[in-house]
Design a protein around this motif. Structure first.
Motif, short mmCIF file in Angstrom:
data_model
loop_
_atom_site.label_atom_id
_atom_site.label_comp_id
_atom_site.label_asym_id
_atom_site.label_seq_id
_atom_site.Cartn_x
_atom_site.Cartn_y
_atom_site.Cartn_z
N ASP A 234 0.80 -1.24 0.00
CA ASP A 234 0.00 0.00 0.00
C ASP A 234 0.83 1.28 0.00
O ASP A 234 0.26 2.37 0.11
N ASP A 235 2.16 1.21 -0.13
CA ASP A 235 2.96 2.42 -0.23
C ASP A 235 2.53 3.22 -1.47
O ASP A 235 2.52 2.69 -2.60
N ASN A 236 2.15 4.47 -1.29
CA ASN A 236 1.68 5.37 -2.35
C ASN A 236 0.34 4.94 -2.96
O ASN A 236 -0.07 5.50 -3.99
N GLY A 268 1.49 -15.51 0.34
CA GLY A 268 2.40 -15.60 -0.80
C GLY A 268 3.17 -14.31 -1.02
O GLY A 268 3.32 -13.49 -0.11
N PRO A 269 3.65 -14.07 -2.26
CA PRO A 269 4.53 -12.93 -2.51
C PRO A 269 3.78 -11.59 -2.57
O PRO A 269 2.57 -11.56 -2.78
N VAL A 270 4.53 -10.51 -2.37
CA VAL A 270 4.04 -9.16 -2.63
C VAL A 270 4.65 -8.76 -3.97
O VAL A 270 5.85 -8.54 -4.07
N HIS A 271 3.84 -8.68 -5.01
CA HIS A 271 4.35 -8.49 -6.36
C HIS A 271 4.65 -7.04 -6.72
O HIS A 271 5.53 -6.77 -7.54
N VAL A 275 3.16 1.80 -6.33
CA VAL A 275 2.49 1.88 -7.63
C VAL A 275 2.15 3.33 -7.96
O VAL A 275 1.65 4.07 -7.11
N GLU A 276 2.44 3.72 -9.19
CA GLU A 276 2.09 5.07 -9.67
C GLU A 276 1.38 4.94 -11.00
O GLU A 276 1.93 4.42 -11.97
N PHE A 289 5.78 0.72 -11.16
CA PHE A 289 5.81 0.17 -9.80
C PHE A 289 7.21 -0.36 -9.51
O PHE A 289 8.03 -0.54 -10.41
N ASN A 290 7.44 -0.59 -8.24
CA ASN A 290 8.72 -1.10 -7.77
C ASN A 290 8.60 -2.60 -7.54
O ASN A 290 7.73 -3.05 -6.79
N ASN A 291 9.45 -3.39 -8.21
CA ASN A 291 9.45 -4.84 -8.01
C ASN A 291 9.94 -5.21 -6.62
O ASN A 291 9.61 -6.27 -6.09
N ASP A 292 10.74 -4.34 -6.04
CA ASP A 292 11.33 -4.61 -4.72
C ASP A 292 10.32 -4.28 -3.64
O ASP A 292 9.96 -3.13 -3.43
N ALA A 293 9.82 -5.31 -2.98
CA ALA A 293 8.83 -5.11 -1.92
C ALA A 293 9.41 -5.43 -0.55
O ALA A 293 8.68 -5.78 0.38
#
Length: 638
Positions: A234-236, A268-271, A275-276, A289-293
C-alpha cells in the motif's frame, strides 16, 4: 500580521505529500523541526490554505455558494425498462429542480467521470439524432455552468467549474444541446432487457482479481505474475491506482483506496510496491511500480471499493422477523398471476453458500449462519407461501434469482412457514489459508505397525484395507505438517457449541468439527486413489503475528478457534496427519488438501481453501513439489 500577534503552538514535524492522498494523514512525515525560542518553525509561519470549490458548489450572487443536491442519468422512454440505466441525459438537481447541462463545453473526459461514478468502466457513442429530436420538442432548463474534468475524478462534484454560460433566449446553451452520456457496462451488469448485450465490457486477461470483500466490486487487490497470485503493497496507494483496478475489472471508478489490509491479508509474494498510475492505463500492471517489496508485509496489502451500477437487487429481497436488520427469514419479491408478491424460500439443502448470496444482495456483508428452520422468527404472515425452491448457488452470484432454482413449479416437501430459509449476516468473516510451502518442506514416508495405529483406526484415518486384528502388519503413511492461517477479518470459530462436540475416548479429546480438512491423493486425471481426513480435535492459536495475543487454547476443554493473524499448526507426527498410501503403485500423482470442505463455517473466500502439489512416488521415496494454493495458472501473463 495575525501570526505575529498570537502565541504559536507548532506541531513538531513537516509533511510530505504526493498530491494523490485522500487525507493528510496518509502523507509521509517529513523531518522533525528543531525547537527555537519556544517555536518549532524557525523563521516560518503557520501553514494557510485557500481552496478552489468543486462543481458541486455553484457560485451564487445571493448566498455565496449554492449546493448541487444530486446528479442523475435520466433515460429516455425507450430505455426506461433497462437495468442498469446506462444511457440518458446528465441532469443536476439545484434548489429542488432538475436541470440539464449544456454540451458546448462538454468533453469525453467528463463522460468518463460520469460513467465511472455510476459504476461503468467507460463510455461509447450513441444515436445523437434521437436526442436532438427529443430536445427540440421539450422546453430546456439548463444549469448555468460548464464543467471541466481531467478524467480521473471519482465524482463529477470533484471536477472544476467551467465558465458561466450566458443566457440566450431563455436558454443558457446557445447552439448547444443537453448533455447525453452512454456508458459501457461490465459483463456482469449487462442490461437485463437486451439479452446477448454485445457491447458489455469484457476483461481480456485475468491479470488482476479482488479477494476478501463482502460486496461485488470490493476486495484485496491481487496480481498474477509468473503463474503465481500475489498482493500489492500500500505504499503510495491512491484513488488513481484503485480506479485503474476497478475499470480493468469492469466496474466504475474507485470509491475508496484502502490501505493496511483493511479487507484481509493475503498469502504468498508481494508483487508490486510504490504503484504510480496516470489513471488511464488498461491494467494495473501497465502502471509504474517497484518490483522490490522488501519491508512490505501482508499487513500493508492494498484493497479497493469500486462504484458499481444500481441494479435494484436490494428492492427484491428482505429479511423478516429477526432481532436486528442483519438476520431473519428470507423473503423474496416475485411475480405471480401478473402481480408482485412477497414469499419465502424453501430451506431444503439451504446452506452457507446460498446465505452468502442473500447477504451480498442486501449489502449486509457476509453470511455467518444459514438456517433451515425459522419458526422463532415471526415473519410477515402474508408472505408465508414458498415462492422459490431448489436453490443452488456457486457463491459468486449477485442476487438469489441468478442461482440455479426451480421455475414456476415449486417443490418443497416440508413446505415454508417454520421451515423457510433464514440467514444471519455479518460485516466481517474469517478466511483460512494453508501454508503450501510448509507442506512441501515437511513431507516424508513412514512405515508404522498396526498396533501403534489403533486410535487412528477408530477415527477412520486409515485405508479401508487396514484390518483391526492384524497387529503385526505395517501401513505406509504419507506424512506432512499443515499450518492453517486465518487471514480474514474475524476469528474462525466452530459452528457447534461445546454441547455438540464429539468425545473420542481413544485419543481422549473432543472434535469441534468432525471433518475439518480432506487429504486426497489423485491420479493425474483427477481420480481419487487414496484419502484421509482430519477432524478439528484441537483448533487453537499455535502462533500469532507480532503484537497479536493468542485467544484459543484446547487444553482443559478450552475454547477452540483461530484468531485473526494467528495460525494453527498440526505437526507431521500427530495421529491422522497423513494419507495411508499402503496400496498405492509407484507413479506421478496430485496431492490435495481442502480446508473446511463442507463449508461448516462461513469464510470470506473459499477459493483459497484448496492446496495442490505435484507428487512423485517410486515405491520407496516420495517427492512433493510445485505446491500452490488455489488453481494453478499455467501461463506467464506479464
Amino acid at each position: 500580521s495575525l501570526s505575529m500577534r498570537k502565541k504559536k503552538n507548532y506541531w513538531g514535524f513537516s509533511v510530505n505529500c504526493t498530491g494523490n492522498e485522500a487525507h493528510l494523514s496518509s502523507c509521509r512525515l517529513g523531518k522533525p523541526l528543531e525547537p527555537k525560542r519556544n517555536s518549532t518553525c524557525g523563521r516560518g509561519l503557520p501553514v494557510v490554505v485557500s481552496c478552489v470549490p468543486g462543481r458541486a458548489f455553484a457560485p451564487s450572487s445571493s448566498t455565496g455558494f449554492q449546493r448541487v443536491e444530486e446528479i442523475r442519468i435520466r433515460p429516455i422512454s425507450s430505455h426506461l425498462k433497462r437495468i442498469p440505466v446506462t444511457e440518458g441525459y446528465v441532469e443536476i438537481k439545484e434548489r429542488g429542480k432538475w436541470r440539464q447541462i449544456c454540451d458546448e463545453e462538454w468533453t469525453p473526459l467528463n463522460n468518463r467521470v460520469v460513467c465511472g461514478m455510476y459504476g461503468f468502466p467507460g463510455d461509447k457513442n450513441y444515436n445523437n439524432k434521437v436526442y436532438k429530436s427529443l430536445s427540440m420538442r421539450k422546453k430546456k432548463n439548463y444549469w448555468g455552468f460548464s464543467v471541466n474534468c481531467t478524467g480521473n475524478e471519482a465524482h463529477l462534484s470533484s471536477c472544476r467549474l467551467g465558465k458561466p454560460l450566458e443566457p440566450k433566449r431563455n436558454s443558457t446553451c446557445g447552439r448547444g444541446l443537453p448533455v447525453v452520456v452512454s456508458c459501457v457496462p461490465g459483463r456482469a451488469f449487462a442490461p437485463s432487457s437486451s439479452t446477448g448485450f454485445r457491447k458489455a465490457y469484457r476483461p481480456e486477461q485475468p491479470l488482476v482479481r479482488l479477494r476478501g470483500g463482502s460486496n461485488i466490486g470490493e476486495g484485496r487487490v491481487e496480481v498474477l505474475k509468473n503463474g503465481v497470485w500475489g498482493t500489492v503493497c500500500d505504499d503510495n496507494w491512491n484513488l488513481r491506482a484503485a480506479t485503474v483496478v476497478c475499470r480493468e475489472l469492469g466496474f466504475g471508478s474507485a470509491k475508496e483506496a484502502l490501505t493496511g489490509a483493511k479487507l484481509g491479508q493475503g498469502m504468498g509474494p508481494v508483487h508490486m510496491n510504490e504503484v504510480e498510475c496516470s489513471g488511464f492505463e488498461k491494467s494495473l500492471t501497465d502502471c509504474y511500480f517497484n518490483n522490490d517489496a522488501l519491508g512490505c508485509s501482508h499487513e500493508e496489502d492494498a484493497a479497493v471499493r469500486c462504484n458499481i451500477p444500481a441494479m435494484g437487487f436490494q428492492k427484491r429481497i428482505r429479511l423478516s422477523g429477526g432481532r436486528n436488520p442483519y438476520e431473519g427469514r428470507v423473503e423474496v419479491l416475485t411475480e405471480k398471476n401478473g402481480s408482485l408478491v412477497w414469499g419465502t424460500v424453501c430451506s431444503e439443502n439451504w446452506g452457507i453458500v446460498e446465505a452468502m448470496v442473500v447477504c451480498r444482495q442486501l449489502g449486509l456483508g457476509f453470511a455467518s449462519h444459514a438456517f433451515q428452520e425459522t419458526w422463532y422468527w415471526a415473519g410477515d404472515a402474508s408472505a408465508d407461501n414458498v415462492v422459490m425452491s431448489g436453490v443452488r448457488c456457486s457463491g459468486t452470484e449477485m442476487s438469489l434469482p441468478q442461482c440455479l432454482h426451480h421455475g414456476k413449479h415449486i417443490s418443497c416437501p416440508k413446505g415454508g412457514g417454520r421451515f423457510a430459509a433464514g440467514v444471519s449476516c455479518s460485516d466481517t468473516a474469517p478466511d483460512l489459508v494453508l501454508n503450501a510451502q510448509l507442506v512441501e518442506q515437511t513431507t516424508y514416508l513412514e512405515d508404522r505397525p498396526m498396533y501403534a495405529l489403533q486410535c487412528a483406526l477408530e477415527e477412520n484415518c486409515l485405508s479401508s484395507t487396514a484390518k483391526k486384528n492384524d497387529h503385526s502388519s505395517y501401513r505406509r503413511l504419507l506424512r506432512f505438517s499443515s499450518q492453517i492461517h486465518n487471514v480474514g477479518q474475524s476469528d474462525f470459530r466452530p459452528k457447534l457449541g461445546y454441547h455438540a462436540w464429539t468425545w473420542h475416548e481413544c485419543h481422549r479429546h473432543y472434535h469441534s468439527i468432525e471433518v475439518f480438512t480432506h487429504y486426497d491423493l489423485l491420479s493425474l486425471n483427477g481420480t481419487k486413489v487414496a484419502e484421509g481426513h482430519k477432524a478439528s480435535f484441537c483448533l487453537e492459536d499455535t502462533q500469532c503475528d507480532e503484537g497479536i495475543q493468542k485467544r484459543y487454547v484446547c487444553a482443559n476443554f478450552g475454547e477452540q478457534g483461530i484468531t485473526v493473524g494467528c495460525w494453527d499448526t498440526y505437526r507431521h507426527d500427530i495421529d491422522c496427519q497423513w494419507i495411508d498410501i499402503t496400496n498405492i503403485k509407484p507413479g506421478d500423482y496430485i496431492f490435495q488438501v481442502v480446508i473446511n470442505p463442507y463449508y461448516d463455517v462461513a469464510e470470506s473466500d473459499y477459493t483459497n481453501n484448496v492446496m495442490k502439489c505435484k507428487c512423485r512416488y517410486d515405491g520407496y521415496r516420495i517427492w512433493m513439489y510445485h505446491c500452490h494454493t488455489g488453481e494453478l495458472q499455467k501461463k506467464k501473463l506479464y
